[in-house]
Design a protein around this motif. Structure first.
Motif, PDB file in Angstrom:
ATOM      1  N   VAL A 138       0.837  -1.197   0.000  1.00 31.01           N
ATOM      2  CA  VAL A 138       0.000   0.000   0.000  1.00 31.01           C
ATOM      3  C   VAL A 138       0.874   1.249   0.000  1.00 31.01           C
ATOM      4  N   ALA A 139       1.906   1.267   0.867  1.00 27.04           N
ATOM      5  CA  ALA A 139       2.800   2.429   0.935  1.00 27.04           C
ATOM      6  C   ALA A 139       3.530   2.636  -0.388  1.00 27.04           C
ATOM      7  N   GLN A 140       3.972   1.564  -1.003  1.00 23.10           N
ATOM      8  CA  GLN A 140       4.711   1.682  -2.258  1.00 23.10           C
ATOM      9  C   GLN A 140       3.830   2.222  -3.383  1.00 23.10           C
ATOM     10  N   ILE A 141       2.591   1.757  -3.459  1.00 19.84           N
ATOM     11  CA  ILE A 141       1.668   2.266  -4.477  1.00 19.84           C
ATOM     12  C   ILE A 141       1.347   3.735  -4.200  1.00 19.84           C
ATOM     13  N   ALA A 142       1.159   4.069  -2.935  1.00 20.59           N
ATOM     14  CA  ALA A 142       0.867   5.455  -2.571  1.00 20.59           C
ATOM     15  C   ALA A 142       2.009   6.380  -2.978  1.00 20.59           C
ATOM     16  N   GLN A 143       3.243   5.949  -2.770  1.00 22.12           N
ATOM     17  CA  GLN A 143       4.391   6.752  -3.193  1.00 22.12           C
ATOM     18  C   GLN A 143       4.378   6.964  -4.705  1.00 22.12           C
ATOM     19  N   ARG A 144       4.134   5.904  -5.459  1.00 21.05           N
ATOM     20  CA  ARG A 144       4.082   6.030  -6.924  1.00 21.05           C
ATOM     21  C   ARG A 144       2.967   6.980  -7.348  1.00 21.05           C
ATOM     22  N   ALA A 145       1.842   6.931  -6.655  1.00 20.38           N
ATOM     23  CA  ALA A 145       0.734   7.829  -6.983  1.00 20.38           C
ATOM     24  C   ALA A 145       1.152   9.282  -6.838  1.00 20.38           C
ATOM     25  N   GLU A 146       1.877   9.587  -5.771  1.00 21.16           N
ATOM     26  CA  GLU A 146       2.299  10.972  -5.547  1.00 21.16           C
ATOM     27  C   GLU A 146       3.296  11.422  -6.607  1.00 21.16           C
ATOM     28  N   ILE A 147       4.199  10.523  -6.990  1.00 16.52           N
ATOM     29  CA  ILE A 147       5.205  10.867  -7.995  1.00 16.52           C
ATOM     30  C   ILE A 147       4.582  10.981  -9.381  1.00 16.52           C
ATOM     31  N   GLU A 148       3.843   9.956  -9.784  1.00 16.76           N
ATOM     32  CA  GLU A 148       3.400   9.846 -11.175  1.00 16.76           C
ATOM     33  C   GLU A 148       2.140  10.652 -11.482  1.00 16.76           C
ATOM     34  N   PHE A 149       1.303  10.887 -10.478  1.00 15.59           N
ATOM     35  CA  PHE A 149       0.047  11.583 -10.739  1.00 15.59           C
ATOM     36  C   PHE A 149       0.021  13.002 -10.162  1.00 15.59           C
ATOM     37  N   ALA A 150       0.675  13.214  -8.993  1.00 18.00           N
ATOM     38  CA  ALA A 150       0.674  14.547  -8.390  1.00 18.00           C
ATOM     39  C   ALA A 150       1.945  15.327  -8.690  1.00 18.00           C
ATOM     40  N   GLY A 151       2.950  14.675  -9.280  1.00 14.58           N
ATOM     41  CA  GLY A 151       4.148  15.381  -9.716  1.00 14.58           C
ATOM     42  C   GLY A 151       5.124  15.735  -8.628  1.00 14.58           C
ATOM     43  N   MET A 160       5.017   5.100   4.184  1.00 14.80           N
ATOM     44  CA  MET A 160       5.284   4.013   5.131  1.00 14.80           C
ATOM     45  C   MET A 160       4.795   4.377   6.522  1.00 14.80           C
ATOM     46  N   ALA A 161       5.014   5.616   6.925  1.00 17.86           N
ATOM     47  CA  ALA A 161       4.557   6.037   8.249  1.00 17.86           C
ATOM     48  C   ALA A 161       3.037   6.007   8.333  1.00 17.86           C
ATOM     49  N   SER A 162       2.357   6.514   7.303  1.00 15.70           N
ATOM     50  CA  SER A 162       0.900   6.522   7.313  1.00 15.70           C
ATOM     51  C   SER A 162       0.335   5.109   7.297  1.00 15.70           C
ATOM     52  N   SER A 163       1.013   4.202   6.611  1.00 14.65           N
ATOM     53  CA  SER A 163       0.506   2.838   6.470  1.00 14.65           C
ATOM     54  C   SER A 163       0.870   1.939   7.649  1.00 14.65           C
ATOM     55  N   LEU A 164       2.003   2.211   8.328  1.00 12.87           N
ATOM     56  CA  LEU A 164       2.521   1.257   9.314  1.00 12.87           C
ATOM     57  C   LEU A 164       2.720   1.807  10.722  1.00 12.87           C
ATOM     58  N   ALA A 165       2.845   3.116  10.886  1.00 12.59           N
ATOM     59  CA  ALA A 165       3.182   3.669  12.203  1.00 12.59           C
ATOM     60  C   ALA A 165       1.937   3.845  13.062  1.00 12.59           C
ATOM     61  N   ASP A 166       2.165   4.036  14.369  1.00 12.24           N
ATOM     62  CA  ASP A 166       1.083   4.430  15.266  1.00 12.24           C
ATOM     63  C   ASP A 166       1.532   5.644  16.056  1.00 12.24           C
ATOM     64  N   ALA A 167       0.602   6.244  16.794  1.00 15.23           N
ATOM     65  CA  ALA A 167       0.867   7.513  17.462  1.00 15.23           C
ATOM     66  C   ALA A 167       1.530   7.350  18.821  1.00 15.23           C
ATOM     67  N   ARG A 168       1.849   6.129  19.207  1.00 16.67           N
ATOM     68  CA  ARG A 168       2.425   5.905  20.540  1.00 16.67           C
ATOM     69  C   ARG A 168       3.910   5.567  20.495  1.00 16.67           C
ATOM     70  N   ARG A 169       4.427   5.208  19.316  1.00 16.06           N
ATOM     71  CA  ARG A 169       5.811   4.784  19.211  1.00 16.06           C
ATOM     72  C   ARG A 169       6.444   5.356  17.945  1.00 16.06           C
ATOM     73  N   MET A 170       7.770   5.333  17.903  1.00 16.33           N
ATOM     74  CA  MET A 170       8.506   5.777  16.722  1.00 16.33           C
ATOM     75  C   MET A 170       8.722   4.598  15.779  1.00 16.33           C
ATOM     76  N   LEU A 171       8.763   4.896  14.488  1.00 15.62           N
ATOM     77  CA  LEU A 171       9.058   3.888  13.481  1.00 15.62           C
ATOM     78  C   LEU A 171      10.450   4.164  12.917  1.00 15.62           C
ATOM     79  N   ARG A 172      11.424   3.324  13.282  1.00 12.76           N
ATOM     80  CA  ARG A 172      12.758   3.460  12.693  1.00 12.76           C
ATOM     81  C   ARG A 172      12.749   2.681  11.395  1.00 12.76           C
ATOM     82  N   LEU A 173      12.958   3.409  10.300  1.00 13.99           N
ATOM     83  CA  LEU A 173      12.804   2.815   8.969  1.00 13.99           C
ATOM     84  C   LEU A 173      14.063   3.019   8.151  1.00 13.99           C
TER      85      LEU A 173
END
Length: 345
Positions: A138-151, A160-173
């Motif tokens: 989902v995150a990978q497709i979302a990234q492509r959407a922003e690049i290819e359609f929104a420029g 990745m943060a929107s798809s996998l993170a939560d508001a209580r912990r940090m996501l080291r990626l």
């Protein structure tokens, strides 16, 4: 604000949400294979979706009170609908849907309202059409959407943060390998997010210019990405301003790695250094943002503060003493005369 039923004359088939994010450290490193340390914020974007039996998509952004219609598989106008168009097309949706969007993620503040829209759209489509998409895909497709359609030639962090993170912990990626782990915030600390009130648009800012600059720096250094440079002295062989752009990326990666095991005081110092680097080497800050950051950094209950997001305005993030966020925000905003200032709760 009109509901899905009021706009489209029936109830939606599915509903899905995704959060915005704030990045604690690791700014402008994700498109160079670097390390990032975001966390989700409580604010989110909600998409209601239903099949419409036609060959076109119809989108209504309730907060903007704006409509868009475009053929299945095509891009859209106006700009807000391009994120939806890209998500649907790249996910392989081949029949028309009605989409109703509401959001509490501030737009133009550097808190990834676009990623939240892309991910929530993909989550709704995944449920509606039983798509075989895990959260990383989902995150990978979302990234492509922003690049290819929104420029916007963005990295993978926001999605990745929107798809996998939560508001209580940090996501080291690790944005190269997508290796990740969730980590607690430093003990005795909490996160405070303040919108400077200075709006910015990624597509109209210097974001794509900065990306081109670091890609040229990588080429001149003979590396695939600046992630592969660990000795910061190497970048000093580059011409201006490429040396400073590369210096930021190399030192920012080091700051993320150092922050993983840092206590609150050390973490805060890394945030302060990050802001200085973004301001001076990467040149993506704004005078009003710098003013607000300085007010935060000099407050007794603040461990560290920095701009967050792509820059040129938008939000700031601070690591503050646990339980002190409300008082810190009141103190700082009383001294700040920027436009439309507000705390992001």
């Amino acid at each position: 604000m009109k509901t899905f039923d009021e706009v489209f004359g029936r109830a939606p088939d599915v509903t899905a949400s995704a959060p915005g994010r704030v990045n604690l450290l690791g700014e402008h490193t994700d498109y160079q294979g670097g390390f990032v340390l975001p966390t989700a914020i409580p604010q989110d974007t909600t998409v209601h979706m239903g099949r419409n039996g036609t060959a076109e998509h119809r989108v209504y952004a309730a907060d903007l009170e704006r409509h868009a219609r475009f053929p299945v598989g095509a891009n859209a106008e106006p700009h807000f609908a391009q994120y939806v168009a890209g998500a649907l097309a790249l996910a392989g949706v081949q029949e028309g849907v009605d989409v109703h969007v509401t959001s509490t993620v501030p737009m133009g503040a550097g808190l990834s309202s676009s990623a939240a829209l892309e991910v929530s759209t993909l989550r709704a489509a995944r449920e509606l059409f039983a798509l075989d998409l895990d959260d990383v895909r989902v995150a990978q497709i979302a990234q492509r959407a922003e690049i290819e359609f929104a420029g916007v030639n963005c990295g993978i962090m926001d999605q990745m943060a929107s798809s996998l993170a939560d508001a209580r912990r940090m996501l080291r990626l690790d944005t190269r390998t997508l290796e990740r782990e969730t980590l607690p915030l430093p003990g005795g600390a909490q996160v405070l997010v303040i919108d400077s009130g200075v709006p910015r648009s990624l597509a109209e800012s210097g974001y794509n210019t900065r990306r081109a600059e670091v890609e040229e720096a990588s080429r001149l250094l003979g590396v695939h990405e600046l992630r592969d440079v660990t000795d910061v002295q190497v970048v000093e062989t580059l011409p201006e301003p490429l040396n400073r752009r590369a210096r930021h990326v190399v030192t920012e990666n080091a700051r993320v790695l150092a922050a993983v095991n840092a206590d609150a005081a050390a973490f805060g110092q890394l945030m302060n250094a990050s802001h200085a680097s973004l301001r001076d080497d990467y040149e993506v800050s704004h005078p009003k943002v710098d003013e607000l950051v300085e007010l935060l950094q000099t407050h007794a209950d603040v461990f560290g503060a920095r701009m967050t997001g792509a820059g040129f305005g938008g939000a700031l993030v601070a690591l503050v003493r646990e339980g002190a966020a409300e008082a810190v925000a009141a103190d700082v905003l009383a001294q700040y005369d920027g436009p439309g200032r507000r705390v992001v709760p």
